[in-house]
Write a protein that holds these residues in place. Structure first.
Motif, short mmCIF file in Angstrom:
data_model
loop_
_atom_site.label_atom_id
_atom_site.label_comp_id
_atom_site.label_asym_id
_atom_site.label_seq_id
_atom_site.Cartn_x
_atom_site.Cartn_y
_atom_site.Cartn_z
N ARG A 122 -12.61 -20.27 15.24
CA ARG A 122 -13.02 -21.19 16.30
C ARG A 122 -14.51 -21.51 16.17
O ARG A 122 -14.95 -22.61 16.57
CB ARG A 122 -12.71 -20.60 17.67
CG ARG A 122 -13.82 -19.75 18.28
CD ARG A 122 -13.41 -19.04 19.53
NE ARG A 122 -14.53 -18.46 20.24
CZ ARG A 122 -15.20 -17.36 19.88
NH1 ARG A 122 -14.86 -16.71 18.78
NH2 ARG A 122 -16.20 -16.91 20.60
N ILE A 123 -15.30 -20.58 15.62
CA ILE A 123 -16.73 -20.84 15.41
C ILE A 123 -16.92 -21.86 14.30
O ILE A 123 -17.72 -22.80 14.42
CB ILE A 123 -17.49 -19.53 15.10
CG1 ILE A 123 -17.40 -18.57 16.29
CG2 ILE A 123 -18.96 -19.82 14.76
CD1 ILE A 123 -18.04 -17.21 16.05
N ILE A 124 -16.17 -21.69 13.21
CA ILE A 124 -16.23 -22.66 12.12
C ILE A 124 -15.87 -24.05 12.64
O ILE A 124 -16.58 -25.03 12.41
CB ILE A 124 -15.29 -22.25 10.97
CG1 ILE A 124 -15.76 -20.93 10.33
CG2 ILE A 124 -15.23 -23.35 9.90
CD1 ILE A 124 -14.81 -20.38 9.29
N ALA A 125 -14.76 -24.13 13.38
CA ALA A 125 -14.30 -25.41 13.92
C ALA A 125 -15.29 -26.00 14.91
O ALA A 125 -15.38 -27.23 15.04
CB ALA A 125 -12.92 -25.24 14.57
N GLY A 126 -16.01 -25.15 15.62
CA GLY A 126 -16.98 -25.64 16.60
C GLY A 126 -18.29 -26.09 16.00
O GLY A 126 -18.95 -26.99 16.53
N LEU A 127 -18.68 -25.50 14.87
CA LEU A 127 -19.96 -25.82 14.25
C LEU A 127 -19.96 -27.17 13.53
O LEU A 127 -20.96 -27.89 13.53
CB LEU A 127 -20.34 -24.75 13.22
CG LEU A 127 -20.98 -23.46 13.73
CD1 LEU A 127 -21.11 -22.46 12.59
CD2 LEU A 127 -22.35 -23.74 14.35
N VAL A 128 -18.84 -27.50 12.90
CA VAL A 128 -18.82 -28.60 11.94
C VAL A 128 -18.38 -29.92 12.57
O VAL A 128 -17.79 -29.96 13.64
CB VAL A 128 -17.88 -28.26 10.76
CG1 VAL A 128 -18.32 -26.95 10.09
CG2 VAL A 128 -16.42 -28.14 11.21
N GLU A 129 -18.68 -31.00 11.85
CA GLU A 129 -18.20 -32.31 12.27
C GLU A 129 -16.78 -32.57 11.74
O GLU A 129 -16.00 -33.29 12.36
CB GLU A 129 -19.13 -33.42 11.75
CG GLU A 129 -20.44 -33.53 12.50
CD GLU A 129 -21.54 -32.62 11.94
OE1 GLU A 129 -22.70 -32.85 12.27
OE2 GLU A 129 -21.23 -31.68 11.18
N SER A 130 -16.47 -32.00 10.56
CA SER A 130 -15.16 -32.20 9.93
C SER A 130 -14.71 -30.90 9.29
O SER A 130 -15.54 -30.10 8.84
CB SER A 130 -15.23 -33.29 8.86
OG SER A 130 -15.70 -34.51 9.38
N VAL A 131 -13.39 -30.72 9.22
CA VAL A 131 -12.80 -29.56 8.54
C VAL A 131 -11.89 -30.08 7.43
O VAL A 131 -11.01 -30.92 7.68
CB VAL A 131 -11.99 -28.68 9.51
CG1 VAL A 131 -11.20 -27.62 8.73
CG2 VAL A 131 -12.91 -28.00 10.50
N LEU A 132 -12.11 -29.58 6.22
CA LEU A 132 -11.28 -29.95 5.07
C LEU A 132 -10.39 -28.77 4.69
O LEU A 132 -10.89 -27.65 4.48
CB LEU A 132 -12.18 -30.32 3.88
CG LEU A 132 -11.48 -30.51 2.52
CD1 LEU A 132 -10.52 -31.70 2.58
CD2 LEU A 132 -12.51 -30.69 1.41
#
Length: 292
Positions: free
Chosen positions: A220-230
């Motif tokens: 959830r931290i990764i998803a919250g930090l970034v503008e896009s997820v690949l």
């Protein structure tokens, strides 16, 4: 009078309270709209966070201990640097995401949090296909513009960090253990390199092992930090898809690499594309998401 950030650190370190309960306490504090911060009673906190059952005793005992014993707090922090949600430099996009961590411990260059970020996730048992994808997508304009964020897990995460570093890019690793524990152990050297030259983040104090629930919490931290997820490769049900779904909840862009329709590690990415994720065929497909 105790500073708000010191109080939130103690709440963060308490046992018997989860990420949702911690967020409820912070939201309650924010709703008070008072210039003065008064420490709530333990009974008030239990009610605000909706703590129940045996967790009431666990929370109460550790809360009282941490509020009255600064040495215990120092032991848990273990001289690590930490960023609090009330700090000026806490990433705005993460603060606005689902249940943001009250505290993140870190080693390395905190300035990377000010840059545009791309999360890269995928299967732990990824095939050579993911490696070839990363070698094709990352070098050049993409790494010049974006900081790569991943979870330092086996497989795609590890390759994303390694490929970024090998091509002189910038990367952030968000881990599900304390900063002093390498999991998997094979990544100890890579984790140390990221801590020294890039940025290593964790919401868990030193000594914290990689419990099962830590990894979706890390996602959830990764998803919250970034503008896009690949997502490069993923099974039908996988942690990578959890990260993608969290990204959608946070109104982030979800990108996926298409794969063979008869390969189990392409099932997740192909399903994401069928559900509306953007298919990624070249680096420009990613960079288009960052054109303002």
């Amino acid at each position: 009078m105790m500073l708000l950030r010191d109080f939130l650190l103690r709440i963060h370190l308490c046992n018997g309270i989860g990420i949702v309960g911690k967020s409820k306490i912070y939201d309650w504090i924010q709703s008070q709209k008072s210039a003065r911060f008064d420490v709530p009673s333990v009974d008030s906190l239990i009610k605000i966070a909706n703590i129940r059952g045996e967790n009431v005793t666990r929370f109460s005992s550790t809360y009282i201990q941490l509020m009255n014993n600064s040495e215990r707090v120092d032991q848990l922090v273990d001289s690590e640097k930490w960023l609090c949600i009330c700090d000026e430099h806490y990433p705005y996009q993460l603060k606005e995401a689902y249940t943001p961590p009250l505290v993140m411990f870190y080693r390395g260059d905190l300035n990377l949090l000010n840059e545009q970020m791309l999360g890269i996730v995928g299967a732990r048992d990824a095939t050579h296909y993911s490696m070839e994808i990363l070698k094709q997508l990352l070098p050049g304009p993409l790494l010049n513009k974006l900081v790569i964020v991943s979870g330092l897990a086996k497989g795609v995460d590890t390759w994303a960090h390694q490929c970024t570093i090998a091509n002189h890019g910038r990367t952030i690793a968000v881990i599900g253990t304390g900063l002093n524990i390498a999991y998997p152990s094979m990544n100890q050297q890579l984790q140390q390199q990221i801590a020294e030259e890039q940025l290593l983040l964790s919401e868990y104090p030193n000594g914290s092992r990689g419990y099962k629930n830590h990894f979706p919490e890390r996602n959830r931290i990764i998803a919250g930090l970034v503008e896009s997820v690949l997502v490069t490769e993923a099974k039908h049900h996988s942690g990578s898809l959890i990260t993608a779904n969290l990204a959608l909840q946070n109104n982030r862009n979800v990108l996926a690499v298409p794969g063979r329709i008869n390969h189990y590690l392409s099932a997740g990415t192909n399903e994401l594309i069928a559900a509306g994720a953007k298919p990624i065929l070249q680096s420009n497909d990613v960079l288009e998401e960052y054109i303002s």
